[in-house]
Design an enzyme around this catalytic site. Structure first.
Site, short mmCIF file in Angstrom:
data_model
loop_
_atom_site.label_atom_id
_atom_site.label_comp_id
_atom_site.label_asym_id
_atom_site.label_seq_id
_atom_site.Cartn_x
_atom_site.Cartn_y
_atom_site.Cartn_z
N GLU A 35 16.40 -2.92 -27.32
CA GLU A 35 17.14 -1.85 -26.68
C GLU A 35 18.64 -1.84 -26.97
O GLU A 35 19.25 -0.78 -26.97
CB GLU A 35 16.92 -1.94 -25.16
CG GLU A 35 15.50 -1.69 -24.71
CD GLU A 35 15.07 -0.25 -24.97
OE1 GLU A 35 15.85 0.67 -24.68
OE2 GLU A 35 13.95 -0.05 -25.48
N SER A 41 -19.71 -2.89 32.33
CA SER A 41 -19.54 -3.93 33.35
C SER A 41 -18.42 -4.91 33.05
O SER A 41 -18.08 -5.74 33.91
CB SER A 41 -20.85 -4.70 33.54
OG SER A 41 -21.85 -3.85 34.06
#
Length: 842
Positions: A118, A484
């Site tokens: 690059e 319950s």
């Protein structure tokens, strides 16, 4: 000493004299030409206009450019990292793969590979490479109007400017701005800082930003473990990541990689021998990363994510600590061992109930099989059970057809049910070669949680069969009737209002007059059973008697009962007696937190899945434990008792009442509806629940270290079958968790708080007994019972025995009479069912 001047040589003319001599004449001539020659004036004006235009354009470009100093405080979007209670990373919330490294962490060969590809002159230029820029201008001119994007010209500094500060607009203007900002960046940051930003932020495909994330995405390795060849491959990606990263473009990728290796040799950053060896290597790209996360954590982690988003937001726009950009570090209460045990136990329970029903319904359905693979990937349905996989039925003929998977593979599918259709997403299991068999996922579902009573920390959570199939968390999001399992809080209300575990309550038909139009509405015990005379509160809770529970709620007052429900965080209900039997809706999460308060002597902590949250810099910005220790930071010990952290919990029930309730619930395990847990031989309390239908079955229980809760039911409530009960289906699931985590459950008995007196009583009559020691027999006649001061019962006498038998006879006669009256009313069409009308529970 100076050299002598040759007399025959003319001395050089003084420049100052020459300007002074010629100046007036030349300026005068220039002035005459300016006035006499029109073309000169026009040329001059044009030059001045050009310079002014260039200056104005430069000011226009530069006036609103971002300040390069922002990079000194730049905070890149980072994923949130999640740790378990042991500190190990268990997941990350990320839509992009990002990992931040320091410059010193980047291997030198990788850095040199990127520079070779690059920006070869990176270490020497000032932000702009003039030679590279000239080449880019030529490339742009030759491609102008062709629609092809020009290449090259950007240094690494310019790419940092583009990626972070300016944007990727394709224009000459953007390029010029990029150059200006690049020059500014070079004046603010060092070369190492610029490279660090670049290598951490560069987009490299596969949703990866930065070299570490890309290294994991393409090679399933950390950057420090990459070979020279692999480093060179990553360096080619900035130009065209979506091209070079695809299998079909492998030849182009190898060619470009080899070019990078040649450039490294040319620049002196790699030897010819090393480059040649690297060129000989294949790309070696992985198609799928090895999973580093335990899939059993799915429901727990989704609950963590939901809570974090509610607190900090989801995206960067929502704030600096957002879940998908804030870079948070989250320590959770997730216990990996307990989580696996909970997942496996719940799955086992669901499969046992499912039995041999086989395939019932698909996971999802694709109406159009064109591009079925893409649709399957987008659907993102997975399963983590044995070697099963999720696929789509592509065609079927009888019981045989073909199934397609998300990786594009197509195989033979056998065992296709009449209920399965083409386009269904189903689970399948390999049975040999390329043949797969259809498998059925249980239609019934449920949720389970394990919590620490002393802190509120949720250690494990499972909200269904598999989070990859369905993310709906039934442990925290499903509103169900608790049945319950709510009764202990009715009994606790009675204990708070003058009753004791030994108080006798009639277990007989209980009717409520609803007015002249409705008449009497009567309750029944589970299965329609009638009453059995007077019994102690303990017996009523152990045997889960509806009639006793309703009578207690009525005597104490439903206003007080519903207030207890509210204080415990179960829910806010109306004052109907049916809510005393669990007709109201709640979640496993709320119920388990209420039971945790019982186990913790009435002190309740909010159920938490997050211990604390740190920002990206490590600062703690939230923690669940708000406890303080004022004297912990004293400079020198003052000789007083050691300071202790004061934990912040809410006293939602007085400690003696909570302990009495838990002590009675131990009897549920010893000789009640949850006695199948008795062979665990652990001090354990619990309560089963079965709702009307029965549509849901529950179990809640544990000890003072851990409390667990589970329910099983269909997502759209319907009957589970007459045999379904909490003790048969839900309690064994909890038992499997205990068996899978040996050594985690204490053998120490539950500790009573101050103010509790343990008294020997007759288990049946509730009267005090002297001279007889309780035994370990489950149904021993004499037991230890917990009482508050001055509430102990008197000693048992022969008169008490006579009264007990008399009450039993009277209750039997009354029960028969009430049953006769009820049948007569039903025949007359006037008999309703109060519990049923109010969403009643049996």
């Amino acid at each position: 000493m100076t050299d002598a001047i040759d007399p025959g040589e003319q001395p050089p003319e003084d420049a100052t004299y020459r300007i002074r001599r010629d100046g007036p004449g030349r300026l005068a001539a220039l002035r005459r030409a300016w006035h006499e020659r029109k073309w000169m004036r026009r040329f001059g004006y044009l030059c001045m206009a050009g310079f002014a235009g260039i200056a104005a354009f430069w000011v226009f470009l530069a006036h609103d450019l971002p300040d390069a100093n922002k990079l000194l405080e730049y905070q890149p979007p980072l994923p949130t990292m999640v740790r378990g209670m042991d500190g190990e990373i268990v997941y990350s919330y990320a839509r992009e793969r990002r990992v931040q490294l320091r410059f010193v962490d980047f291997p030198r060969p990788m850095v040199n590979a990127f520079l070779s590809a690059e920006d070869r002159t990176f270490w020497t230029h000032g932000g702009v490479d003039v030679g590279g820029l000239a080449g880019a201008v030529v490339d742009y001119v030759t491609k102008y109007g062709s629609g092809v994007r020009a290449k090259g010209g950007s240094t690494i500094t310019q790419q940092v400017a583009k990626n972070i500060l300016i944007g990727d607009e394709y224009s000459v203007t953007r390029k010029l701005k990029e150059m200006i900002v690049a020059r500014r960046i070079e004046g603010v940051l060092t070369k190492q800082q610029i490279l660090e930003l670049y290598l951490n932020e560069i987009p490299l495909g596969r949703r990866s930003f930065g070299v570490q994330a890309a290294s994991r995405a393409y090679f399933d390795k950390d950057v420090e473990d990459l070979s020279l060849s692999q480093s060179a491959f990553l360096a080619i990606l900035p130009r065209a990541p979506e091209v070079y990263g695809r299998k079909k473009n492998e030849d182009r990728a190898i060619e470009r990689r080899n070019w990078v290796l040649d450039q490294m040799v040319r620049n002196g950053w790699a030897s010819a021998q090393d480059a040649a060896a690297a060129k000989a290597e294949p790309l070696g790209l992985v198609t799928q990363r090895t999973s580093t996360y335990e899939p059993s954590n799915g429901y727990f982690l989704e609950e963590v994510r939901r809570r974090l988003i509610g607190k900090y937001g989801e995206k960067a726009e929502d704030g600096p600590n957002s879940v998908y950009a804030g870079g948070l570090w989250v320590r959770t209460s997730l216990d990996p061992q307990m989580q696996v045990a909970v997942r496996d136990a719940l799955r086992k329970g669901l499969l046992l109930y499912h039995g041999n029903r086989g395939f019932v319904r698909p996971i999802a359905h694709l109406s159009d099989l064109e591009n079925w693979q893409s649709q399957l990937v987008v659907a993102n349905k997975t399963i983590d059970y044995k070697d099963w996989r999720v696929g789509v039925i592509l065609d079927a003929s009888g019981s045989t057809g073909r199934i397609g998977f998300s990786d594009g593979n197509v195989s033979t599918l056998t065992g296709i049910s009449d209920k399965a259709k083409v386009g269904d997403l189903v689970a399948a299991q390999p049975v040999g070669g390329s043949t797969w068999a259809l498998r059925g996922i249980p239609e019934v579902s449920g949720g389970m949680i394990i919590e620490q009573p002393g802190s509120g920390r949720i250690l494990a959570m499972q909200g269904g069969f598999d989070s990859g199939i369905d993310s709906f968390n039934r442990a925290t999001q499903a509103e169900r009737q608790p049945g319950s399992t709510i009764k202990p809080f009715v009994y606790a209300t009675a204990l708070q209002n003058g009753m004791t575990p030994a108080t006798q309550v009639l277990d007989g038909t209980f009717c409520v007059f609803q007015g002249a139009g409705l008449g009497n509405k009567c309750f029944r015990n589970f299965g329609g059973a009638g009453g059995s005379g007077s019994h102690t509160l303990r017996w009523g809770l152990e045997q889960s008697r509806n009639l006793m529970t309703v009578r207690i709620a009525n005597d104490v007052g439903m206003a007080k009962v519903t207030r207890t429900f509210h204080n415990m965080g179960i829910g806010d209900y109306q004052k109907y007696l049916s809510f005393a039997l669990g007709a109201g809706e709640t979640t496993v999460g709320r119920m388990i937190n209420a039971y945790a308060a019982l186990a913790n002597n009435g002190v309740q902590f909010s159920g938490s899945v997050i211990d604390y949250v740190q920002d990206r810099n490590g600062k703690v910005i939230w923690r669940a434990d708000k406890g303080t220790c004022n004297a912990c930071n004293m400079a020198q010990w003052d000789g007083k008792p050691m300071p202790r952290i004061q934990r912040v919990g809410k006293q939602v029930m007085d400690a003696p009442t909570a302990y009495q309730t838990v002590h009675m619930l131990e009897g549920v395990v010893t000789r009640g509806t949850a006695e199948r847990l008795r062979d665990l031989k652990l001090p354990m309390f619990g309560k089963t629940g079965t709702t009307n239908g029965p549509t849901d079955v529950w179990f809640m229980g544990g000890n003072q270290d851990y409390v667990g809760g589970v329910y099983i039911g269909y997502d759209t409530p319907r009957s589970l079958g007459g045999y379904a009960q909490g003790g048969r289906i839900a309690a064994p699931i909890f038992k499997d968790v205990v068996l899978a985590t040996p050594g985690r459950w204490s053998h120490q008995p539950l500790v009573a708080p101050q103010g509790i007196r343990m008294v020997r009583i007759d288990r049946v009559t509730g009267k005090r007994v002297m001279g007889v020691e309780p035994t370990d027999e489950p149904k021993a006649s004499v037991i230890w019972e917990a009482f508050k001061p001055d509430t102990e019962p008197r000693q048992y006498t022969a008169e008490d025995e006579f009264s007990r038998r008399r009450d039993a006879l009277v209750a039997s006669i009354r029960s028969a009479r009430d049953a006769r009256d009820a049948n007569a009313a039903a025949a007359a069409g006037d008999m309703g069912n109060f519990a049923e009308e109010q969403g009643g529970v049996y």
